[in-house]
Motif scaffolding. Sequence first.
Motif, PDB file in Angstrom:
ATOM      1  N   UNK A  39       0.829  -1.212   0.000  1.00 42.39           N
ATOM      2  CA  UNK A  39       0.000   0.000   0.000  1.00 42.39           C
ATOM      3  C   UNK A  39       0.865   1.264   0.000  1.00 42.39           C
ATOM      4  N   UNK A  40       0.610   2.125  -0.984  1.00 38.95           N
ATOM      5  CA  UNK A  40       1.359   3.363  -1.110  1.00 38.95           C
ATOM      6  C   UNK A  40       2.577   3.288  -2.016  1.00 38.95           C
ATOM      7  N   UNK A  41       2.909   2.104  -2.521  1.00 41.02           N
ATOM      8  CA  UNK A  41       4.079   1.951  -3.388  1.00 41.02           C
ATOM      9  C   UNK A  41       3.729   1.109  -4.605  1.00 41.02           C
ATOM     10  N   UNK A  42       3.863   1.728  -5.793  1.00 46.40           N
ATOM     11  CA  UNK A  42       3.554   1.063  -7.060  1.00 46.40           C
ATOM     12  C   UNK A  42       4.796   1.085  -7.934  1.00 46.40           C
ATOM     13  N   UNK A  43       5.135  -0.066  -8.509  1.00 47.25           N
ATOM     14  CA  UNK A  43       6.224  -0.163  -9.487  1.00 47.25           C
ATOM     15  C   UNK A  43       5.591  -0.144 -10.866  1.00 47.25           C
ATOM     16  N   UNK A  98       1.979  -7.504   6.497  1.00 45.06           N
ATOM     17  CA  UNK A  98       1.095  -7.627   5.348  1.00 45.06           C
ATOM     18  C   UNK A  98       0.327  -8.943   5.409  1.00 45.06           C
ATOM     19  N   UNK A  99      -0.940  -8.886   5.062  1.00 40.28           N
ATOM     20  CA  UNK A  99      -1.798 -10.060   5.181  1.00 40.28           C
ATOM     21  C   UNK A  99      -1.283 -11.225   4.343  1.00 40.28           C
ATOM     22  N   UNK A 124      -3.367  -6.701  -3.194  1.00 36.78           N
ATOM     23  CA  UNK A 124      -4.033  -6.190  -1.988  1.00 36.78           C
ATOM     24  C   UNK A 124      -5.526  -5.928  -2.219  1.00 36.78           C
ATOM     25  N   UNK A 125      -5.943  -5.840  -3.472  1.00 37.74           N
ATOM     26  CA  UNK A 125      -7.348  -5.603  -3.783  1.00 37.74           C
ATOM     27  C   UNK A 125      -7.889  -4.369  -3.086  1.00 37.74           C
TER      28      UNK A 125
END
Length: 132
Positions: A39-43, A98-99, A124-125
Amino acid sequence: MKDHPIKQEIFAADKAINNKDFDNIPNFYTEDAALVVKPGLVASGRTAIAEAHKEISKYFNGSLEVSQGDVQIIEAGNVALVHAKTFVKSQLKLDSKFSTERESVYVYVRDSDGKWRCAIDNSYGAELLQAK
């Protein structure tokens, strides 16, 4: 749906991730794909996604194992929305925040050669809506 090409691609990508086949992993993605690393980080893009998978593997001390449960695929032309139950295991990293069971959402695009590639990889959906 059991033999759907997208499902086969997802299982093959999981195998590459589990085997740390970092040279092959980018081939499962479109050129301009986006991967939610956390969450908060996209490559964005194949090169960044390959590097992200290396870092994710390091985070899990090289023992990351991903697999899928139920997979639902909704197609519209050359685009598909995929909902999947994703399981994330790590024998050497038991304290991850993380789940380990996720309701993943993926977007796949069919190339001109007929091959399905992931354009958006969001394991993460809707959990992203809760992340701050």
